[in-house]
Scaffold this active site. Structure first.
Site, PDB file in Angstrom:
ATOM      1  N   ASP A 163      45.699 120.783  18.831  1.00 50.04           N
ATOM      2  CA  ASP A 163      44.715 120.744  20.063  1.00 50.04           C
ATOM      3  C   ASP A 163      45.240 120.548  21.126  1.00 50.04           C
ATOM      4  O   ASP A 163      45.558 119.317  21.586  1.00 50.04           O
ATOM      5  CB  ASP A 163      43.767 119.623  19.500  1.00 50.04           C
ATOM      6  CG  ASP A 163      42.567 119.295  20.034  1.00 50.04           C
ATOM      7  OD1 ASP A 163      41.968 120.420  20.974  1.00 50.04           O
ATOM      8  OD2 ASP A 163      41.866 118.507  20.004  1.00 50.04           O
ATOM      9  N   ARG A 204      34.026 119.433  15.695  1.00 48.13           N
ATOM     10  CA  ARG A 204      32.649 119.837  15.083  1.00 48.13           C
ATOM     11  C   ARG A 204      32.099 121.005  15.234  1.00 48.13           C
ATOM     12  O   ARG A 204      31.487 121.418  14.266  1.00 48.13           O
ATOM     13  CB  ARG A 204      31.616 118.527  15.832  1.00 48.13           C
ATOM     14  CG  ARG A 204      31.542 119.173  17.305  1.00 48.13           C
ATOM     15  CD  ARG A 204      31.190 117.943  18.514  1.00 48.13           C
ATOM     16  NE  ARG A 204      32.200 116.913  18.721  1.00 48.13           N
ATOM     17  CZ  ARG A 204      31.986 116.104  19.541  1.00 48.13           C
ATOM     18  NH1 ARG A 204      30.676 116.020  20.007  1.00 48.13           N
ATOM     19  NH2 ARG A 204      32.867 115.354  19.789  1.00 48.13           N
ATOM     20  N   LYS A 233      43.858 119.003  27.639  1.00 49.22           N
ATOM     21  CA  LYS A 233      44.134 117.453  27.147  1.00 49.22           C
ATOM     22  C   LYS A 233      45.233 117.143  28.496  1.00 49.22           C
ATOM     23  O   LYS A 233      46.065 117.916  28.757  1.00 49.22           O
ATOM     24  CB  LYS A 233      44.654 117.318  25.991  1.00 49.22           C
ATOM     25  CG  LYS A 233      43.580 117.228  24.939  1.00 49.22           C
ATOM     26  CD  LYS A 233      44.264 116.884  23.742  1.00 49.22           C
ATOM     27  CE  LYS A 233      43.166 116.887  22.508  1.00 49.22           C
ATOM     28  NZ  LYS A 233      42.051 115.922  22.708  1.00 49.22           N
ATOM     29  N   ASP A 249      37.284 120.724  24.259  1.00 53.37           N
ATOM     30  CA  ASP A 249      37.926 119.670  23.562  1.00 53.37           C
ATOM     31  C   ASP A 249      37.276 119.381  22.362  1.00 53.37           C
ATOM     32  O   ASP A 249      37.733 118.519  21.462  1.00 53.37           O
ATOM     33  CB  ASP A 249      38.652 118.658  24.417  1.00 53.37           C
ATOM     34  CG  ASP A 249      39.823 117.971  23.818  1.00 53.37           C
ATOM     35  OD1 ASP A 249      40.033 118.537  22.730  1.00 53.37           O
ATOM     36  OD2 ASP A 249      40.178 117.035  24.451  1.00 53.37           O
ATOM     37  N   GLU A 282      36.127 120.382  19.792  1.00 49.50           N
ATOM     38  CA  GLU A 282      36.041 121.658  18.964  1.00 49.50           C
ATOM     39  C   GLU A 282      36.213 121.323  17.413  1.00 49.50           C
ATOM     40  O   GLU A 282      35.669 122.176  16.841  1.00 49.50           O
ATOM     41  CB  GLU A 282      37.504 122.371  19.223  1.00 49.50           C
ATOM     42  CG  GLU A 282      38.731 121.827  18.421  1.00 49.50           C
ATOM     43  CD  GLU A 282      39.186 120.482  18.667  1.00 49.50           C
ATOM     44  OE1 GLU A 282      38.751 119.910  19.854  1.00 49.50           O
ATOM     45  OE2 GLU A 282      39.791 119.806  18.037  1.00 49.50           O
TER      46      GLU A 282
HETATM   47  N1  BES Z   1      41.506 115.954  18.205  1.00 49.12           N
HETATM   48  C1  BES Z   1      40.582 115.274  19.097  1.00 49.12           C
HETATM   49  C2  BES Z   1      40.293 113.661  18.812  1.00 49.12           C
HETATM   50  C3  BES Z   1      41.514 112.584  18.760  1.00 49.12           C
HETATM   51  C4  BES Z   1      41.785 112.071  19.563  1.00 49.12           C
HETATM   52  C5  BES Z   1      42.627 112.946  17.512  1.00 49.12           C
HETATM   53  C6  BES Z   1      42.765 111.132  19.466  1.00 49.12           C
HETATM   54  C7  BES Z   1      43.521 111.964  17.435  1.00 49.12           C
HETATM   55  C8  BES Z   1      43.775 111.056  18.201  1.00 49.12           C
HETATM   56  C9  BES Z   1      39.097 115.586  19.301  1.00 49.12           C
HETATM   57  O1  BES Z   1      39.433 117.138  19.225  1.00 49.12           O
HETATM   58  C10 BES Z   1      38.741 115.451  20.720  1.00 49.12           C
HETATM   59  O2  BES Z   1      39.511 115.968  21.627  1.00 49.12           O
HETATM   60  N2  BES Z   1      37.710 114.814  20.928  1.00 49.12           N
HETATM   61  C11 BES Z   1      37.197 114.941  22.325  1.00 49.12           C
HETATM   62  C12 BES Z   1      35.626 114.640  22.257  1.00 49.12           C
HETATM   63  C13 BES Z   1      35.107 114.538  23.540  1.00 49.12           C
HETATM   64  C14 BES Z   1      35.471 115.636  24.428  1.00 49.12           C
HETATM   65  C15 BES Z   1      33.609 114.628  23.299  1.00 49.12           C
HETATM   66  C16 BES Z   1      37.547 113.386  22.517  1.00 49.12           C
HETATM   67  O3  BES Z   1      37.635 112.310  21.653  1.00 49.12           O
HETATM   68  O4  BES Z   1      37.894 112.716  23.822  1.00 49.12           O
HETATM   69 ZN    ZN Z   2      40.727 118.012  17.910  1.00 44.94          ZN
HETATM   70 ZN    ZN Z   3      39.804 118.231  20.861  1.00 44.33          ZN
END
Ligand code: BES
Ligand code: ZN
Ligand code: ZN
Length: 499
Positions: A271, A352, A278, A348, A350
């Protein structure tokens, strides 16, 4: 590591003996039983007296010394503090086994270890202890290394669990513990594998191998079939990558089953965040974003050994989330397999988006009557609960309660987070049915769950946000830093208990 039950610690080979002592019991006469010689017991007692100021039996304390001079077979004795007797629990047992074995193997380099487990443990089932000890031994000595010249830190030939309960029953619980731990270790290996090595196709191959080995039916959809089924979420997320997406299904169909449960796992093999890229530090560990998929594959690898009387279908949408020239964009509208639409406000978010299609598949194609999903879904869940605890969100309190009960037995911590109408409103769509992020950054774990909820209809559903505990920064009692393989043991325990 071979794990065997024994009634007697004596064996014709040098070994280490691991013994647990409760807090404030260090000066009492020992009752180790099980053929441990009087001389050795005296030796242990005298050492405990000598080191009384530094070793009091608090949980985590360790003392080691050589065995009694006339006992050639117990070269080393490792004494581990068990904490207060009233606080004794399966969790304490796991910590005890982990400390004792790591000391005997990692530090003292013994390859045969005798572990006492049979005495002074009153309010907990002996059989549960044996299983917990087996799991702890295997998980605590798990290693993942890609160093060119590395020796394993733990190299144990045989672990002998000393107990005076029925050998046959101990053997059964050792085997069950091995099954649970092996499944969890497979999940760890899949998560620890770098994204370069384990692409969506690699994940599909791993799933296929597990299915074949266990005689399970499987189906792997490639790009064209994903298009044919109208999985707009999975197609959108995978568009920015050179790696083709896969949609993985494994089916366990025992004869007498009436009910049907889906295990859905987020399989983002890397990711990067997509165009909403990120920062580098957050991206570093994003090979862990296949943690949900890995857990589901781990569970399926053990399912025929647990043999629950319920149909189980594993469903894994697998993709990378990259930012190539064809990447999905902010403001794009995605149409899912079930016809619902979402506007992308952050690429990000993604997980869901691919899970929307996977949950639709569970409902529309498999007609399941329960859905569990597992996903490293939100940083917000880690902020809320810390790195050790799985966030649970559900539309069915009773079902979630059963999973949480199982987690209390396995020690994989879980905590409920809410879903409610104000949180649900946060993802109301502007131009599409929903947006893929909340309108504020508050309650992020719950707004993500609210998005998933749109795809399960009335089906009882338990969502597990494993973003915190799937991958840890530092070692703990049950393993090194890196992948943990949660919550494989909990779900196996749940299936075994209820079906
Ligand atoms: N894969 C990440 C979530 C994640 C964060 C997993 C830390 C493991 C450790 C997910 O896809 C993500 O990036 N989520 C975002 C959502 C936001 C953009 C609404 C997040 O949590 O920042
Ligand atoms: Zn993710
Ligand atoms: Zn993500």
């Amino acid at each position: 590591m071979k794990i065997t039950p024994t009634h007697n610690y004596l064996l014709p080979a040098p070994a280490a003996l691991v013994v647990g002592i409760h807090q404030d019991k260090t000066q009492e006469s020992l009752d180790l039983g099980n053929g441990i010689s009087k001389k050795l017991q005296e030796r242990i007692l005298s050492q405990l007296k000598e080191f009384a100021s530094s070793f009091t039996g608090k949980s985590g304390e360790i003392l080691y010394f050589t065995g009694s001079p006339d006992d050639q077979y117990q070269r080393k004795v490792v004494v581990v503090g068990l904490g207060k007797e009233d606080d004794w629990s399966l969790d304490r047992c796991r910590q005890y086994v982990s400390s004792g074995i790591r000391e005997a193997s990692g530090h003292l380099k013994e390859r045969t270890i005798n572990l006492t487990l049979g005495t002074h443990f009153h309010h907990i089932s002996d059989f549960d202890l044996v299983q917990a000890a087996t799991e702890a031994a295997m998980l605590a000595t798990y290693e993942y290394s890609r160093k060119s010249k590395s020796e394993p830190k733990y190299d144990i030939e045989e672990l002998r669990i000393i107990h005076n309960i029925s050998k046959r029953e101990i053997k059964r619980r050792i085997e069950l513990g091995e099954t649970f731990a092996r499944a969890q270790i497979l999940a760890r290996d899949l998560v620890n594998a770098p994204a370069r090595d384990l692409t969506p196709s690699g994940l599909a191959d791993a799933a296929k191998e597990v299915a074949k080995e266990n005689g399970l039916e499987y189906e792997i959809l490639g790009l064209n079939q994903i298009k044919t089924h109208g999985m707009g979420g999975l197609l959108a997320v995978s568009a920015g990558s050179n790696e083709k997406p896969k949609f993985i299904v494994i089916r366990y169909r025992p004869q007498e089953a009436i009910k049907h449960i889906a295990l859905v796992g987020k399989g983002v093999t890397f990711d990067a965040g997509g165009l909403s890229i990120k920062p580098s530090e957050s991206m570093l560990t994003m090979k862990c974003d296949k943690g949900g998929a890995a857990a589901v594959i781990g569970i399926m690898s053990a399912i025929t050994k647990i043999n629950p009387k319920v149909n189980v279908t594993a469903i894994i949408p697998a993709t990378e989330n990259m930012l190539g020239g064809s990447a999905y964009k902010l403001g794009d509208v995605v149409t899912f397999m079930d016809g619902q639409t979402a506007e992308i406000h952050n690429t990000d978010a993604e997980g869901r988006v691919i899970l929307g299609d996977a949950l639709s598949w569970a409902v529309q194609k498999e007609h399941v009557d329960k859905i569990f999903d597992f996903a490293t879904l939100t940083g917000a869940c880690v902020v809320a609960l810390g790195e050790d605890i799985i966030g649970i969100m559900t539309n069915n309190d009773a079902l979630a309660g059963k999973v949480i009960e199982s987690s209390q037995e396995t020690g994989e911590k879980m905590w409920r987070l809410p879903l409610d109408d104000n949180l649900r409103k946060q993802i109301d769509g502007d131009v599409a049915d929903f947006n893929n992020t909340g309108k504020t950054r508050y309650g992020g774990a719950s707004t993500a769950a609210a998005f998933l909820e749109k795809f399960v209809g009335d089906t009882p559903w338990v969502h597990h946000d494993i973003a915190g505990p799937a991958f840890r920064n530092k070692a703990d009692a049950l393993g090194p830093s890196g992948a943990t393989g949660v919550p494989v043991r909990t779900i196996l325990h749940f299936l075994k208990t209820w079906y």
